[in-house]
Write an enzyme that holds these catalytic residues in place. Structure first.
Site, mmCIF file in Angstrom:
data_model
loop_
_atom_site.group_PDB
_atom_site.id
_atom_site.type_symbol
_atom_site.label_atom_id
_atom_site.label_comp_id
_atom_site.label_asym_id
_atom_site.label_seq_id
_atom_site.Cartn_x
_atom_site.Cartn_y
_atom_site.Cartn_z
ATOM 1 N N CYS A 86 0.834 -1.212 0.000
ATOM 2 C CA CYS A 86 0.000 0.000 0.000
ATOM 3 C C CYS A 86 0.871 1.264 0.000
ATOM 4 O O CYS A 86 1.470 1.603 -1.008
ATOM 5 C CB CYS A 86 -0.980 -0.039 1.164
ATOM 6 S SG CYS A 86 -2.292 1.152 0.964
ATOM 7 N N HIS A 176 -3.605 -5.004 0.547
ATOM 8 C CA HIS A 176 -3.062 -5.524 1.815
ATOM 9 C C HIS A 176 -3.058 -7.056 1.839
ATOM 10 O O HIS A 176 -4.075 -7.677 2.137
ATOM 11 C CB HIS A 176 -3.897 -5.004 2.996
ATOM 12 C CG HIS A 176 -3.678 -3.554 3.249
ATOM 13 N ND1 HIS A 176 -2.690 -3.083 4.077
ATOM 14 C CD2 HIS A 176 -4.293 -2.460 2.741
ATOM 15 C CE1 HIS A 176 -2.711 -1.767 4.088
ATOM 16 N NE2 HIS A 176 -3.680 -1.353 3.280
ATOM 17 N N GLU A 178 -1.803 -8.881 4.053
ATOM 18 C CA GLU A 178 -1.794 -9.381 5.435
ATOM 19 C C GLU A 178 -3.187 -9.565 6.024
ATOM 20 O O GLU A 178 -3.326 -10.175 7.080
ATOM 21 C CB GLU A 178 -0.952 -8.446 6.330
ATOM 22 C CG GLU A 178 -1.535 -7.056 6.597
ATOM 23 C CD GLU A 178 -1.259 -6.033 5.496
ATOM 24 O OE1 GLU A 178 -1.057 -6.443 4.338
ATOM 25 O OE2 GLU A 178 -1.286 -4.829 5.778
#
Ligand code: XMP
Length: 520
Positions: A86, A176, A178
């Site tokens: 990001c 993202h 994660e």
């Protein structure tokens, strides 16, 4: 984990203030690799020894707000593989001569990225149609590809959603990986770690235990530490960890509020004092709590009284431990972020949660919070590594104010003992039917209404018992658990037949929201 452990190969995460940075570290730990987080404004002090890869996190800044970003860009030129996420993706683009602009469409939420070319980062990432679901959260975007980079995938609103300079091993993703909403996000991290950085697996609960024990030892030295022990998972794990680290320099204080589950105080003393031989100060404060709570029925007043009393008692008894300099707490990472909403603003207060985490600042003790970067399941694994019993590790959560908030209305000795018995029957029933571990939290509550019943040939007029059992991920939302009729009937019969004072049992079928897990 922000202390250096120079012996281990690691992934360095440079944090630009994203709310997901700890999640990146957690996913890397899950993949069995050690990582350290370093704030971007300390990136000029980086020791790159043993660093096998660098991840640049997301963050709320704009890449052109130069003054706020204190980032030493020479680390981009050290021949260490880099993954920008990001904001990290945008900073890579800017640093290598690309352009970043405010997007016409801010993208928050699910999006689809579409493959343009093959990449080592994206092994097993795309589906058969060369697409993958990802989670975006950005208002700026890359508008010109940096020098030496290629576009690997695009999305509807991001032309350069994934970019790479494969010879320099530098990668950027606009989304993202994660978060769980990015379906194959973990695969990206896995590819980055093992295919690109070629780091070996070196992290486990065993390593974590070793590291935390070393950290505690070097922080505490010869000084003494006190710890408020509740018997719950988090404080038990902290106590056991500290005991292994500093032995008798740790003293635990356990306050029996009289609002605990049946025999809880006996179990805690048996485990920590008798079996583990820890310094344990047992405070029987049953009567003090009962007196202060007399005729109090307002839930918030109950919570405040209990919280304040707890602090007072804790302060009083901690003075009995000579030369204390530290206070140990079982704060977990979600406890730290819980009070903030996604946008960082405060959420509205539903209940004043009291737990040992709220202990007094004025005690002027330094805090030891070894679990503050961990998530609950990691703490449970650590607890097993510390050889705490499965009983303690897998226990359902229990609130600081205890049975007081499972008993709407006034609190009396009689009601407490009725409730302890009912709860004990319910929980034992769950255990013997192999249901306990399928349920996130379960308990019995005592409602302040009496209803008419008939037992033998006699009329009864007694309390109503409410049973609650929920499934949940994290306690933030919850659904009620579905029991079969036979189980419910059995428990209801057992409660009514064995406990004088209850003649009706009901089951709570509300989810959270709209209800909360506890009644008060
Ligand atoms: P609620 O009732 O807010 O509960 O849906 C969510 C989770 O938090 C626990 N809880 C507490 N834990 N101190 C605690 O340590 C408190 O004051 C407290 N109040 C609620 C509750 O048991 C559930 O797991």
């Amino acid at each position: 984990m922000d202390k250096t452990d120079s012996a281990l190969s690691k992934i360095l995460i440079i944090d630009f203030g994203s709310q997901f940075t700890q999640l990146i570290a957690r996913k890397i730990r899950e993949l069995g690799v050690y990582s350290e987080i370093l704030s971007h404004n300390k990136s000029n002090k980086i020791n790159l020894e043993n660093v096998k890869g660098i991840i640049l996190s997301g963050g709320p800044l704009n890449v052109y707000q130069d003054k706020k970003i204190k980032f030493d860009n020479t680390i981009l030129k050290k021949n260490i593989p880099i993954l920008g996420i990001c904001f990290g993706h945008q900073i890579i683009s800017k640093e290598f001569g690309g352009k970043v602009k405010q997007s016409k469409f801010r993208e928050f939420g699910l999006a689809e990225v579409i493959k343009i070319k093959k990449s080592l980062l994206l092994k097993n990432f795309f589906d058969k149609k060369n697409k993958s679901k990802v989670w975006m959260s950005h208002s700026d975007q890359v508008t010109k590809l940096p020098r030496g980079f290629k576009t690997v995938a695009y999305s509807k609103n991001s032309k350069f959603a994934i970019i790479e300079n494969s010879s320099k091993k530098i990668y950027g993703v606009q989304f993202h990986p994660e978060v769980t909403h990015t379906t194959k996000g973990k695969q990206i991290l896995k590819n980055f770690l093992f295919v690109i950085c070629k780091i070996n697996r070196n992290w486990s609960s065993k390593q974590l235990k070793k590291k935390l024990i070393n950290d505690v030892r070097s922080m505490v030295g010869n000084k003494k530490v006190i710890c408020a022990l509740s018997g719950g998972v988090d404080s038990s794990v902290v106590a056991k960890l500290l005991h292994e680290a500093i032995g008798k320099k740790l003293s635990c204080i356990f306050v029996n509020t009289g609002l605990l589950r049946k025999n809880e105080e006996i179990e805690v003393v048996k485990t920590f004092k008798k079996r583990l031989k820890m310094n344990l100060i047992y405070v029987n404060a049953k009567n003090i709590f009962l007196n202060k709570l007399k005729n109090v029925s307002d839930p918030e007043r109950k919570r405040k009284i209990i919280g304040n009393l707890f602090i007072k008692i804790f302060e009083k008894y901690s003075k009995r431990v000579k030369n204390v300099e530290f206070l140990a707490q079982g704060t977990l990472y979600p406890d730290l972020i819980e009070s903030k909403s996604v946008t960082g603003s405060q959420t509205s207060k539903i209940k004043s949660h009291h737990n040992v985490g709220g202990l007094p600042k004025k005690m002027k003790l330094k805090l030891v919070e070894p679990l503050k970067f961990l998530f609950k399941d990691e703490v449970r694994k650590l607890g097993l590594e510390l050889k705490l019993s499965k009983e303690i590790i897998n226990r359902h959560p229990f609130p600081g104010p205890g049975l007081a908030i499972r008993m709407p209305g006034n609190i009396t000795k009689e009601k407490i003992s009725i409730l302890q018995e009912a709860d004990n029957i319910f929980i034992n029933g769950l255990k013997s039917n192999n249901l306990y571990h399928k349920i996130w939290q379960a308990y019995a509550a005592l409602l302040p209404v009496k209803t008419v019943g008939v037992m033998g040939d006699n009329r009864t007029y007694e309390y109503m018992c409410l049973l609650r059992a929920i499934t949940s991920e994290d306690g933030m939302t919850a659904d009620f658990f579905s029991f079969n009729k036979e189980f419910m009937q059995n428990i209801s019969n057992k409660i009514i037949n064995n406990i004088k004072g209850i003649n009706r049992v009901v089951y709570d079928v509300t989810s959270k929201p709209p209800s909360t897990i506890e009644l008060e």
